[in-house]
Write a protein that holds these residues in place. Structure first.
Motif, PDB file in Angstrom:
ATOM      1  N   UNK A 122      58.583  79.570  32.655  1.00 35.62           N
ATOM      2  CA  UNK A 122      59.153  80.894  32.916  1.00 35.62           C
ATOM      3  C   UNK A 122      58.070  81.955  33.057  1.00 35.62           C
ATOM      4  N   UNK A 123      56.965  81.786  32.356  1.00 32.77           N
ATOM      5  CA  UNK A 123      55.858  82.736  32.462  1.00 32.77           C
ATOM      6  C   UNK A 123      54.572  81.991  32.125  1.00 32.77           C
ATOM      7  N   UNK A 124      53.500  82.361  32.793  1.00 32.44           N
ATOM      8  CA  UNK A 124      52.220  81.716  32.546  1.00 32.44           C
ATOM      9  C   UNK A 124      51.108  82.698  32.855  1.00 32.44           C
ATOM     10  N   UNK A 125      50.076  82.670  32.051  1.00 33.45           N
ATOM     11  CA  UNK A 125      48.864  83.441  32.295  1.00 33.45           C
ATOM     12  C   UNK A 125      47.688  82.471  32.230  1.00 33.45           C
ATOM     13  N   UNK A 126      46.756  82.614  33.167  1.00 36.06           N
ATOM     14  CA  UNK A 126      45.638  81.689  33.231  1.00 36.06           C
ATOM     15  C   UNK A 126      44.413  82.406  33.777  1.00 36.06           C
ATOM     16  N   UNK A 127      43.301  82.278  33.073  1.00 32.65           N
ATOM     17  CA  UNK A 127      42.039  82.857  33.529  1.00 32.65           C
ATOM     18  C   UNK A 127      40.911  81.885  33.209  1.00 32.65           C
ATOM     19  N   UNK A 128      39.889  81.876  34.083  1.00 32.02           N
ATOM     20  CA  UNK A 128      38.752  80.968  33.942  1.00 32.02           C
ATOM     21  C   UNK A 128      37.494  81.747  33.593  1.00 32.02           C
ATOM     22  N   UNK A 129      36.592  81.076  32.886  1.00 31.76           N
ATOM     23  CA  UNK A 129      35.274  81.643  32.598  1.00 31.76           C
ATOM     24  C   UNK A 129      34.169  80.707  33.029  1.00 31.76           C
ATOM     25  N   UNK A 130      32.978  81.261  33.223  1.00 35.77           N
ATOM     26  CA  UNK A 130      31.767  80.526  33.578  1.00 35.77           C
ATOM     27  C   UNK A 130      31.839  79.876  34.952  1.00 35.77           C
ATOM     28  N   UNK A 133      26.592  78.211  22.184  1.00 30.96           N
ATOM     29  CA  UNK A 133      26.042  78.057  23.532  1.00 30.96           C
ATOM     30  C   UNK A 133      26.980  78.755  24.505  1.00 30.96           C
ATOM     31  N   UNK A 134      26.439  79.130  25.657  1.00 29.82           N
ATOM     32  CA  UNK A 134      27.279  79.720  26.696  1.00 29.82           C
ATOM     33  C   UNK A 134      28.109  78.621  27.351  1.00 29.82           C
ATOM     34  N   UNK A 135      29.252  79.007  27.896  1.00 28.72           N
ATOM     35  CA  UNK A 135      30.164  78.035  28.492  1.00 28.72           C
ATOM     36  C   UNK A 135      29.614  77.495  29.807  1.00 28.72           C
ATOM     37  N   UNK A 136      29.976  76.248  30.106  1.00 28.24           N
ATOM     38  CA  UNK A 136      29.828  75.748  31.472  1.00 28.24           C
ATOM     39  C   UNK A 136      31.185  75.775  32.171  1.00 28.24           C
ATOM     40  N   UNK A 137      32.225  76.017  31.410  1.00 30.60           N
ATOM     41  CA  UNK A 137      33.569  76.210  31.923  1.00 30.60           C
ATOM     42  C   UNK A 137      34.482  76.569  30.774  1.00 30.60           C
ATOM     43  N   UNK A 138      35.409  77.474  30.997  1.00 29.39           N
ATOM     44  CA  UNK A 138      36.348  77.852  29.934  1.00 29.39           C
ATOM     45  C   UNK A 138      37.644  78.331  30.563  1.00 29.39           C
ATOM     46  N   UNK A 139      38.679  78.398  29.744  1.00 28.36           N
ATOM     47  CA  UNK A 139      39.966  78.875  30.239  1.00 28.36           C
ATOM     48  C   UNK A 139      40.760  79.503  29.104  1.00 28.36           C
ATOM     49  N   UNK A 140      41.459  80.581  29.431  1.00 32.60           N
ATOM     50  CA  UNK A 140      42.453  81.183  28.542  1.00 32.60           C
ATOM     51  C   UNK A 140      43.808  80.961  29.188  1.00 32.60           C
ATOM     52  N   UNK A 141      44.759  80.465  28.417  1.00 32.42           N
ATOM     53  CA  UNK A 141      46.082  80.168  28.965  1.00 32.42           C
ATOM     54  C   UNK A 141      47.159  80.628  28.004  1.00 32.42           C
ATOM     55  N   UNK A 142      48.262  81.114  28.557  1.00 36.02           N
ATOM     56  CA  UNK A 142      49.469  81.437  27.800  1.00 36.02           C
ATOM     57  C   UNK A 142      50.644  80.874  28.578  1.00 36.02           C
ATOM     58  N   UNK A 143      51.629  80.324  27.867  1.00 37.69           N
ATOM     59  CA  UNK A 143      52.695  79.601  28.551  1.00 37.69           C
ATOM     60  C   UNK A 143      54.030  79.810  27.847  1.00 37.69           C
ATOM     61  N   UNK A 144      55.052  80.111  28.647  1.00 31.21           N
ATOM     62  CA  UNK A 144      56.429  80.211  28.160  1.00 31.21           C
ATOM     63  C   UNK A 144      57.244  79.140  28.886  1.00 31.21           C
ATOM     64  N   UNK A 145      57.624  78.105  28.159  1.00 30.58           N
ATOM     65  CA  UNK A 145      58.383  76.991  28.721  1.00 30.58           C
ATOM     66  C   UNK A 145      59.765  76.956  28.088  1.00 30.58           C
ATOM     67  N   UNK A 146      60.798  76.897  28.936  1.00 32.96           N
ATOM     68  CA  UNK A 146      62.168  76.789  28.438  1.00 32.96           C
ATOM     69  C   UNK A 146      62.875  75.691  29.219  1.00 32.96           C
TER      70      UNK A 146
END
Length: 330
Positions: free
Chosen positions: A256-264, A238-251
């Motif tokens: 220290x670094x984060x990437x975040x994007x939303x879908x739908x 099914x198609x999303x009603x909400x989604x997210x891609x995330x990348x995280x660098x925690x020290x």
């Protein structure tokens, strides 16, 4: 369906020449979106130019440590590629979440980026739609809009972009390469999709007659610790009603670094740059994640029936970043 011709292209210059010679010709990748639109009468090409024989079906490392993905690579091959799985796992997860196995075998990377909205008004020729017929109106604003946009929309269109793959690509600063009769060019994915404004029928920054040839992912060490999460109304395809891609660098408990994007939630994959700004240099806690999500979603303009997406996306961001933080601590 209108009767149409068919021609198979064997090289990029040949494909450009055929497409440029007939304004009613359309490029055919896997056809998983175009053929549906032809059946509905939204697209009525006189000629289909099949691109699957073009030499654009490879995934290769770039000199700087990124990956270059050919436009005719199938979604299945993209998801299964060992370097994609190792260095950009959220991209593999997004592709696998995006469709059934049969569709992934047919769909191409270039075609995925160029797919049209799944808004019911867009595919219903008995209804007005500014994206299909400029100036005719957007009935979704007052009509059925439960799964429509809360960010970056306008009174002229509230449809969302359906791609899962595009959300992960947006998080990792992908660059789209294309070819025209005048030569090659490229555009960052962040600029590839145009704002809706009052011209929702103008969807991408591709020059007229251009063919996508590749998508390049720049090197991003943080991407190796990433995840994609999709919320949908049923567990099967099914198609999303909400989604997210995330990348995280925690020290030491600090982001220290984060990437975040939303879908739908918008007419394009939505890079959550305000949330990234709030998070960077701060604590990796659920409270901080919620604050960052709220900062990004402060710009949301929900319609009467889709306000639930604000809460959904806030909770999704907190859950996803918390999981990545816990994994980093193991």
């Amino acid at each position: 369906m209108r009767e149409f011709g068919y021609q198979r292209a064997h090289d990029v210059p040949g494909a450009l020449a055929v497409l440029g010679a007939d304004p009613e010709a359309r490029a055919l990748g896997g056809g998983t979106n175009l053929v549906d639109l032809m059946k509905a009468g939204v697209e009525r090409p006189a000629l289909l130019v099949d691109l699957r024989d073009l030499p654009l079906d490879r995934i290769e490392a770039t000199d700087d440590g990124g990956l270059r993905i050919g436009a005719t690579v199938s979604n299945s091959d993209l998801a299964a590629h060992p370097e994609v799985r190792r260095r950009y796992p959220a991209l593999t997860q997004a592709v696998l979440a995006g469709a059934s196995g049969q569709l992934r075998n047919m769909a191409t990377v270039g075609g995925n980026l160029l797919q049209r909205t799944r808004c019911g008004y867009f595919t219903d020729l008995s209804k007005p739609c500014n994206k299909r017929t400029p100036g005719s109106g957007c009935p979704a604003v007052e009509g059925e809009h439960r799964n429509h946009a809360i960010l970056g929309a306008s009174a002229h269109c509230v449809a969302v972009h359906p791609s899962d793959m595009g959300v992960a690509l947006a998080a990792f600063d992908a660059v789209v390469s294309y070819e025209t009769a005048d030569g090659p060019g490229e555009v960052p994915l962040a600029e590839f999709y145009l704002p809706v404004g009052d011209t929702p029928h103008q969807e991408t920054a591709l020059p007229p007659g251009a063919l996508i040839t590749a998508v390049t992912l720049p090197p991003a060490p943080v991407a190796a610790h990433s995840r994609y999460r999709k919320v949908r109304e049923r567990a099967s395809y099914a198609f999303a009603i909400g989604s997210a891609a995330a990348a995280l660098d925690v020290r030491d408990g600090v982001v220290h670094d984060v990437r975040l994007a939303f879908g739908a939630v918008a007419s394009r994959p939505w890079r959550a740059r305000e949330a990234e700004r709030v998070l960077t240099g701060g604590p990796a806690t659920a409270e901080a994640f919620a604050t960052a999500a709220d900062a990004e979603l402060a710009a949301a303009q929900a319609l009467p029936d889709n306000g639930y997406k604000v809460t959904l996306m806030r909770n999704l961001v907190v859950a996803l970043l918390t999981e990545l933080t816990e994994e980093a601590g193991r």
